[in-house]
Scaffold this motif. Structure first.
Motif, PDB file in Angstrom:
ATOM      1  N   ARG A 161      -1.970  10.788   0.574  1.00 24.99           N
ATOM      2  CA  ARG A 161      -2.590  10.204  -0.623  1.00 24.99           C
ATOM      3  C   ARG A 161      -2.151  10.950  -1.882  1.00 24.99           C
ATOM      4  O   ARG A 161      -1.991  10.356  -2.949  1.00 24.99           O
TER       5      ARG A 161
ATOM      6  N   SER B  26       4.528  -6.455  -0.025  1.00 27.02           N
ATOM      7  CA  SER B  26       4.805  -5.024  -0.099  1.00 27.02           C
ATOM      8  C   SER B  26       6.089  -4.720   0.652  1.00 27.02           C
ATOM      9  O   SER B  26       6.371  -5.331   1.681  1.00 27.02           O
TER      10      SER B  26
ATOM     11  N   SER C  42       6.564  -1.497   1.507  1.00 30.11           N
ATOM     12  CA  SER C  42       6.207  -0.221   2.134  1.00 30.11           C
ATOM     13  C   SER C  42       5.058  -0.414   3.109  1.00 30.11           C
ATOM     14  O   SER C  42       4.239  -1.310   2.949  1.00 30.11           O
TER      15      SER C  42
ATOM     16  N   ASP D 128       2.775  -2.341  -3.877  1.00 33.28           N
ATOM     17  CA  ASP D 128       3.225  -1.422  -2.840  1.00 33.28           C
ATOM     18  C   ASP D 128       2.027  -0.897  -2.043  1.00 33.28           C
ATOM     19  O   ASP D 128       1.144  -0.227  -2.589  1.00 33.28           O
ATOM     20  N   ALA D 129       2.013  -1.193  -0.753  1.00 35.91           N
ATOM     21  CA  ALA D 129       0.854  -0.864   0.089  1.00 35.91           C
ATOM     22  C   ALA D 129       0.682   0.631   0.291  1.00 35.91           C
ATOM     23  O   ALA D 129      -0.430   1.102   0.561  1.00 35.91           O
ATOM     24  N   PHE D 130       1.763   1.391   0.174  1.00 31.04           N
ATOM     25  CA  PHE D 130       1.638   2.844   0.305  1.00 31.04           C
ATOM     26  C   PHE D 130       0.982   3.436  -0.942  1.00 31.04           C
ATOM     27  O   PHE D 130       0.188   4.367  -0.861  1.00 31.04           O
TER      28      PHE D 130
ATOM     29  N   ASP E 254     -10.666   1.120   8.281  1.00 29.66           N
ATOM     30  CA  ASP E 254      -9.844   0.416   7.290  1.00 29.66           C
ATOM     31  C   ASP E 254      -8.817  -0.515   7.932  1.00 29.66           C
ATOM     32  O   ASP E 254      -7.788  -0.806   7.345  1.00 29.66           O
TER      33      ASP E 254
ATOM     34  N   GLU F  32      -1.002   1.453   8.350  1.00 24.69           N
ATOM     35  CA  GLU F  32       0.141   1.040   9.173  1.00 24.69           C
ATOM     36  C   GLU F  32       0.946   2.239   9.647  1.00 24.69           C
ATOM     37  O   GLU F  32       1.435   2.258  10.785  1.00 24.69           O
TER      38      GLU F  32
ATOM     39  N   TYR G 233      -0.925   1.682  -3.281  1.00 32.48           N
ATOM     40  CA  TYR G 233      -2.182   1.065  -3.707  1.00 32.48           C
ATOM     41  C   TYR G 233      -2.968   0.527  -2.511  1.00 32.48           C
ATOM     42  O   TYR G 233      -2.604  -0.502  -1.941  1.00 32.48           O
ATOM     43  N   ASP G 234      -4.029   1.226  -2.132  1.00 34.45           N
ATOM     44  CA  ASP G 234      -4.913   0.684  -1.103  1.00 34.45           C
ATOM     45  C   ASP G 234      -5.931  -0.237  -1.769  1.00 34.45           C
ATOM     46  O   ASP G 234      -5.943  -0.400  -2.996  1.00 34.45           O
ATOM     47  N   ASP G 235      -6.793  -0.859  -0.983  1.00 38.31           N
ATOM     48  CA  ASP G 235      -7.739  -1.847  -1.522  1.00 38.31           C
ATOM     49  C   ASP G 235      -8.670  -1.247  -2.566  1.00 38.31           C
ATOM     50  O   ASP G 235      -9.015  -1.903  -3.559  1.00 38.31           O
TER      51      ASP G 235
ATOM     52  N   SER H  90       1.458   0.689   4.556  1.00 38.47           N
ATOM     53  CA  SER H  90       0.247   1.341   4.061  1.00 38.47           C
ATOM     54  C   SER H  90      -0.044   2.574   4.907  1.00 38.47           C
ATOM     55  O   SER H  90       0.564   2.784   5.970  1.00 38.47           O
TER      56      SER H  90
END
Length: 297
Positions: free
Chosen positions: A44, A119, A121, A81-83, A282, A126, A85-87, A123
């Motif tokens: 993170r 995305s 990338s 980008d999923a890496f 999650d 993943e 920006y998470d929900d 997350s």
């Protein structure tokens, strides 16, 4: 922050409690969970560093073809980008008016519809599924990420696996520089290396790889002829029996509309993944089901 504080408390107490005291503490606090939790914190932190270096859409002006293809999607589509920006972060940005999950169907009205998000990338969820559940123990193994982009697969592999070497192959020099920045800052240089290169010049790397990862790697960045050429090259050089190939989307979907001579049944066998083993809160089952694992025959 909490986990680092807990670690400081453990270190402090062991100075007076000795080995018996340490064993008692570790029975209360699962040390494996502590390590995994801190790896989450590191990833993170990396994501935050990268967010500070990129525009909110995490795309560069040099990605002409990718930008054009996103604009050509049948439904309004944005790259998130999923890496990075998470929900929770997306929700926060939406509240601040910096991002939206919806678009106006009729300009000026309140009639809206959900935007399509894409995305390039993985997350954090993943990455953890990939390394902790989908792939076997990678001790002594070589992993290659084709189109490593921001380096999420490499950084996740460093923290969540024992792979001896993690190679990223990336054609965009700007993304290579960002990856190098993170590799140096977080001291990943002993196991992570990024090559500014076209994968079609890396025959030896593919031939020696034990695991190759390909996440949305060609469709948005190469024209159809170039995609076919790249897949042909990979299928000809990734021939080590028992080596593994991870793809998003499936191989069938990736090459079905391309003119290639690849016979999947003679090259790979798909390995069934148990998506239910991932028990964390999650979970995004739909995203996990996009991950496909193949064994080279």
């Amino acid at each position: 922050v909490h986990t680092f504080t807990s670690h400081c408390a453990i270190v402090s107490q062991t100075r007076t409690l000795g080995s018996a005291g340490l064993c008692s503490i570790l029975r209360v606090y699962n040390f494996d969970e502590f390590i995994l939790s801190n790896n989450d914190v590191v990833l993170r932190s990396i994501a935050e560093d990268l967010r500070n270096c990129l525009p909110i859409e995490a795309m560069l002006n040099s990605e002409h073809l990718a930008i054009q293809k996103i604009l050509e999607q049948p439904e309004p589509t944005v790259h998130v980008d999923a890496f990075l920006y998470d929900d929770d972060i997306i929700d926060s940005l939406c509240e601040k008016g910096k991002m939206s999950r919806n678009y106006c169907v009729v300009c000026g009205s309140h009639k809206t519809a959900p935007l399509e998000f894409i995305s390039h990338s993985f997350s954090l969820m993943e990455l953890k599924f990939l390394y902790q559940y989908a792939l076997p123990d990678l001790t002594g193994k070589i992993l290659v990420d084709v189109g490593s982009r921001l380096g999420a697969v490499l950084f996740g592999g460093y923290l969540y696996s024992s792979a001896s070497q993690l190679y990223g192959v990336e054609m965009n020099a700007d993304f290579c520089q960002l990856q190098e920045m993170i590799i140096t800052k977080y001291q990943f240089t002993d196991r992570v290396k990024v090559l500014h290169s076209d994968i079609c010049t890396q025959a030896s790397l593919l031939q020696n790889a034990d695991v190759v990862v390909m996440n949305n790697v060609f469709e948005y960045f190469l024209n159809r002829l170039e995609q076919a050429r790249a897949w042909e090259f990979i299928s000809h050089n990734m021939r080590k029996k028992g080596s593994l190939l991870v793809t998003v989307p499936s191989l069938e979907e990736s090459i079905s509309n391309l003119q290639t001579d690849i016979l999947l049944s003679q090259w790979v066998e798909e390995m069934k993944l148990d998506y239910d083993v991932y028990m964390e809160k999650d979970i995004d089952r739909e995203a996990l089901e996009e991950i496909h694992l193949y064994k080279i025959l």
